[in-house]
Every structure is written in C-alpha cells, then in structure tokens.
Write an enzyme that holds these catalytic residues in place. Structure first.
Site, PDB file in Angstrom:
ATOM      1  N   CYS A  26      62.731 -33.900  97.118  1.00  0.00           N
ATOM      2  CA  CYS A  26      61.621 -34.464  97.894  1.00  0.00           C
ATOM      3  C   CYS A  26      60.619 -35.103  96.947  1.00  0.00           C
ATOM      4  CB  CYS A  26      60.957 -33.376  98.732  1.00  0.00           C
ATOM      5  SG  CYS A  26      61.997 -32.777 100.068  1.00  0.00           S
ATOM      6  N   ASP A  27      61.083 -36.040  96.165  1.00  0.00           N
ATOM      7  CA  ASP A  27      60.233 -36.735  95.197  1.00  0.00           C
ATOM      8  C   ASP A  27      60.696 -38.177  95.111  1.00  0.00           C
ATOM      9  OD1 ASP A  27      59.119 -37.768  92.668  1.00  0.00           O
ATOM     10  OD2 ASP A  27      58.502 -35.688  92.326  1.00  0.00           O
TER      11      ASP A  27
END
Length: 649
Positions: A507-508
C-alpha cells in the site's frame, strides 16, 4: 447516425506472421540475456529460461529448466510438488561454486602468466548475504584454495569464526568495521582458536584497544590497517571512497600507527594493508590507479620495518547488470574476471619490482561477483483486465457523437483526440451534476479507450501487478535506483507484444518499477490471458537484497530453496526448501504477540456469536469453528497473495 453503424475493429498488435517468426534467440537478444547472464542463463528451445549450473563447463543434459523448477516447487503436495507459495528465491549452489572457482582461476592465471612471486587468497564479505548455507558453501567450496571470510561487526565475527572451524586453517578471517573492546577480544580469541584472524584498523584509536587487550589475553595479534586512498571513482559509489571516505586512515595516521607499534615492540604484527575505492569499479584503469597507490603505501610500510606480507584490495569487483560491458553508470563494468585479476596483479608487481619489495599475498573481498548470479527471485505478474465495451454499447454511446464517429472513420487522429477530450469533460461535468450514473460514466471511459486504440493513440505502457514487495525484495532499487535484469522465465518463443511497468502489492505508491536495464522506461512483456499464469525472474540479486530488505507493510521474507544439478530425469534436485515468513512471523518481528492476538480474536468471535443467538447451538458451534479456522490459517500463511492455479508447462 444510422442504426446499423459500422464499428471499426480495434487494431491488434503485429500480424501472426511476425509472431510465428519469433524464437527464443530473439528473446535472448531483446532481454540481453547473453550479455548479463552468460554463461549461467540462456533461453532454451522450449522458450523457457535455462540455468547452466557449471557455467561454460555445463553439458547439454545438465541444463536446468527454470519453469520446471518453479512448477515442482509450487505444485501442491498431492501432485508431488512442494506446495510452496510465490514469490520465492531459488538458489543454485553449483553456480556459486563455479563463480568461486572462476575467480580463483582468474587470479591463478594472472599470477602464472606474469611471473608473480606469491599467490591469491580471497575472502568473502559475509555482509553481502549472511545466509548460513551460502557462507558454509563458500567455506567448503573455497577450502582447496584457502578461501576465507570477512566480517564487519561482532555477529559476523562469531558467524565467520564458527564457519571457519570447518574450513582451511590458512584461510583469512579479515576483521573490518568499527571496533570496541568486545569486538577486538573476539578477534584475538580467534587467534587463540588457531584461526588466521587479522584485525584491520579502521580508526586510529582502535590500535590502543588491540595493544592493551592482546597483552591482557597474552595473544600476539596480526594487524592490518585500512588506508584512505586519494584515488576515487565518480559513480554512485564514489562517495564512499577517496580522502572523505567513511573508513580508513590518512597517511599521517598511518605514520603515527607505525610509530606506536614500533614503540610497543609490535611492529612485526603489522602485516596487511587494506583499501577500498568503492563498489562496482567501472574500469581496469581506475582499478590500476587505486591498486598502484596502495602498493606504494605497502612498500613504504616495508621500508619502515613492518613485516608486511598481504595486500587486501578490498571489494569493487563488479558485475555487468545490463549486459552492455560499457562501464558507464552504476550497473555496468567494462572488464571480465580475467581482466580484473590481470590488472590487480600487474599493478602490484610493477610497483613492488620498482621498489625491490617481495611480492605480497593478494587478497580481495569480492562478494557481489561471487554470490549475485546464483540466486533468482521468482514472482508472478497479472495485468488488470481492461473494460472492452460491446459493439452494441459502442453504437449506443456514439449516437449523438457524429463528429467523433466521422473523425474515427476518416482516421483523423487530431480531431478524434479533441472530440474524446471534449466528451470526457462533458461526461465528468454531467456526473458531478447528477445527470450521469457511475455505470454510464464507466461506459464512456471504455468508449474513449476504444477510440484511442482504434486510432493508434492509446497509452502503449500497461501496468502489470506483481505479487511482490519492492521494499522487501529489491530494496536497493527503491532506495538508490539500482537496476536488475527482469525477464519472463517462459514464453520466450513468443513475441512480447506489450510494454509494461511493474507495480507491487504494497500500500505504497512508490512500490513500482518504472526503469529497466538498457535505459528503458518499460519492459517488453507478453499479454496474459485469463486462464494463464505469467512468471518473471529478477536475476543477479544474490548480493545485499535479502540482507537489506525489511518488513515494510508487513510483507516478510520469501521462501528460499536450494536446487542442485543432478543426473536424474529432470536434471535437478531440490536439496532444501524453507517456507517464507508467515503473518505471525512478521507480526512478531514488530513486537506483536500473534498467539495472544489469535486468542483475543477467537474470544471476540465466541462472544459475538453467543450474544447474537437465535440459531441452533450446533450451527453456532460450526460457525465459530469456521471463523477460528480462518483466523488460524491467516496467521500461519504468508502475507503474499495466494493462488490455487497450477502451472502448465
């Protein structure tokens, strides 16, 4: 617009003729496999990557088909597989052994051809990859030629001492890095254990520790010192070399160390000179400059009375990640192993002969060149399905858009683009005003993409999602932009018609790869059909990547397997397989207690179901058991995405 409007077909990639003419050799050229991979990797006649475990000495029947290895590793146990989950790391100890032997052979040949009066005796810097089996293999494979280890901290010293107990007694244990009294005591203890330990002074004050502790422990130390050379390189790694480098002694400090040793009656203990002009030395000319400067310092120490016998040229032996052999940038070197060895031997011989100094033993700390090739990171890629509007939808959506339709039919790209942008803007405004539903907005987006494809102006670069964490498995790419060869391990007999970038599952937003070897901003990839699986390999990543990776976003270490060449039907045998870290493992690494967490969640489930009531007691009990089993599986499985599909060869 007439009701039976003609809908032109979206253009496809090249014709079937060009695809039928494609072959593995063209893929090898496209991906530069022969440039960065020779002599260990090649594209075989089946269109898969083959590993040649013994390098140039590999016989045809000894080639290992990488796709077959992955199939064996990931097939369920019921199908005689190992049931491991991707992504995973495949290590080939035979390749490691060959790299070690090639390095030794290169120096042996240079020593013989140049009439050099001593020998080469290398060490492996364990920081490159501290994995137990890699270090043990190197000690074992290197024992016939006294190959040793280099350590840079106390845990590495302990690791090296333990491993070298089973190695050649003459093998060096080079102790680098910042030192305190415990570090120095460990190194001195190594000499008591009859290990060939050398304490390399990185800072001037370390000498006082060595003198004091050696007297207290009644051990005669062997001391080296690291010289801070003026020679430096200009690439990314240059900041760690030259007069402003992190480690080493200046010429003034070297003189003071020599004087203090003389005063202490220990000048005979000074026997080794070490230096390091940076990783990935790009050319032999720069290498020769640095080695020659160090050889002059070595000769001066001999003149001052030190019992010098070893010159340690440090690391810096690079590998060619992009296959260009250009020596440009930070990922290419313009020399072979043989040329590197010849340059080192010639530079030391020339300086020592001019000064009438006996030729020293040559040591190097070549980690990257030894371990990079033997490890392959395998991961799966998937491409999000693009929305393909049906002809009826396109006909409906084009009604009232006569100008756009006419421009498409004329092949007028500029007008088509203009009308598409106008249509998009109107639809967005309509959506904001509540006139259009989200379904209608999605259909318009699909139409616009169809139009762009029809006129050949769609974005050629597609995003392939990869079941991997860039931060965990390729941290040097994220941190410093280092590039590795990334290649499909199969389908190489088919033309790759897509251009893609790789986006990981963290989640980056920075978890992506958008730069590739050869200066490319995309990677040529194959289209993925809905029923197939697509496997990519990241090569030459055996050094540093595993050691540097963390558990960012709680994606932990991967499964690791060792595969050796065998004379069996598949030409390989899996000698060890270690599953990757589970969710429990990574949670524990950040101070959580998975067992307590599981009990808390089970207790919560029991409370909720008891409070909810209203059902049969047996039904509630069954539901609780299902919830508990689901939680238990989630804690024990790997954090990466799982798939139930098998692999078709």
């Amino acid at each position: 617009m007439p009701a039976d409007v003609f809908i032109p077909a979206s253009p496809t990639s090249s014709s079937s003729d060009s695809s039928s003419r494609w072959n593995p050799s063209l893929s090898a050229s496209l991906y530069r496999i022969d440039g960065w991979g020779a002599p260990y990797f090649t594209a075989n006649s089946s269109g898969n990557i083959s590993v040649r475990p013994h390098g140039s000495d590999t016989l045809p029947h000894q080639d290992i088909d990488l796709l077959k290895v992955v199939k064996n590793l990931t097939d369920p146990k019921a199908s005689c597989g190992l049931g491991l989950q991707l992504p995973l790391i495949v290590r080939f100890p035979d390749v490691l052994k060959n790299r070690l032997e090639c390095l030794q052979s290169a120096f042996d040949s240079a020593v013989k051809s140049q009439g050099y009066g001593s020998h080469y005796q290398g060490v492996y810097p364990v920081k490159c990859n501290q994995d137990r089996f890699i270090v043990e293999d190197i000690v074992n494979f290197g024992s016939p030629f006294r190959f040793g280890l280099e350590a840079g901290c106390k845990p590495e010293v302990l690791l090296a001492m333990s491993c070298l107990c089973k190695g050649n007694p003459d093998a060096f244990l080079i102790c680098n890095g910042f030192k305190d009294s415990e570090y120095v005591s460990l190194a001195l203890l190594g000499r008591k254990l009859e290990l060939n330990t050398v304490i390399v002074l990185e800072q001037e004050h370390e000498l006082d520790l060595v003198i004091d502790l050696s007297k207290k422990m009644n051990v005669r130390p062997v001391i080296g010192l690291r010289a801070k050379l003026r020679t430096k390189q200009s690439n990314y790694y240059g900041s760690n070399s030259g007069e402003k480098g992190k480690f080493g002694l200046t010429s003034a400090q070297i003189v003071r160390v020599e004087a203090k040793l003389r005063e202490s009656g220990m000048l005979d203990c000074l026997q080794l000179l070490h230096f390091h002009i940076g990783s990935m030395i790009p050319t032999t000319s720069l290498l020769s400059d640095g080695v020659s400067e160090a050889a002059l310092i070595y000769c001066e120490l001999v003149r001052l009375g030190a019992h010098m016998r070893v010159i340690d040229v440090g690391g810096g032996l690079g590998i060619d990640y992009d296959g260009s052999k250009s020596g440009e940038g930070d990922i290419s070197v313009a020399y072979t192993l043989e040329e590197y060895a010849e340059a080192v031997v010639a530079s030391i011989r020339c300086v020592c002969d001019r000064r009438s100094v006996k030729h020293p033993v040559i040591c190097s700390e070549s980690g990257r060149a030894i371990v990079s090739h033997h490890s392959v990171l395998i991961f799966e890629a998937v491409k999000p399905m693009a929305h393909q509007p049906k002809p009826d939808d396109i006909q409906f959506l084009l009604e009232g858009e006569e100008d756009l339709y006419a421009a498409v039919m004329r092949g007028d790209q500029e007008r088509s683009l203009l009308y598409v942008e106008q249509l998009k803007q109107r639809c967005v405004e309509g959506f904001k005003d509540g006139v259009l539903s989200i379904e209608q907005l999605g259909s318009i987006d699909g139409l616009c993409e169809w139009v762009l494809k029809a006129i050949g102006r769609s974005d050629p670069v597609q995003t392939y999602n990869i079941n991997l964490s860039i931060f965990t498995s390729t941290s040097s790419h994220w941190g410093m932009g280092h590039l590795f060869p990334i290649v499909p391990i199969h389908k190489l007999d088919q033309k790759p018609k897509a251009c893609g970038i790789l986006s990981d599952i963290t989640c980056d937003s920075e978890g992506k790869i958008v730069k590739f070897i050869g200066g490319e901003s995309s990677l040529r990839l194959h289209e993925i059909d809905s029923s197939g699986r697509y496997f990519l390999g990241l090569f030459l990543g055996g050094a540093y990547e595993e050691s540097m990776g963390g558990v960012y976003n709680l994606f932990g270490g991967l499964s690791v397997v060792r595969v050796s060449q065998s004379d069996g039907p598949h030409s390989f045998v899996v000698t060890r397989a270690v599953p990757g870290q589970s969710s429990s493992d990574v949670l524990r690494a950040v101070q959580h207690e998975p067992e307590l967490m599981l009990q808390t969640l089970k207790h919560r489930a029991e409370e909720v179901m008891h409070t909810k009531g209203g059902g049969e007691e047996k039904e509630e009990d069954d539901e609780y058991k299902n919830v508990a089993a689901c939680l238990d599986r989630s804690f024990h499985n790997m954090p990466y995405l799982a798939t139930e599909e098998g692999i078709n060869e």
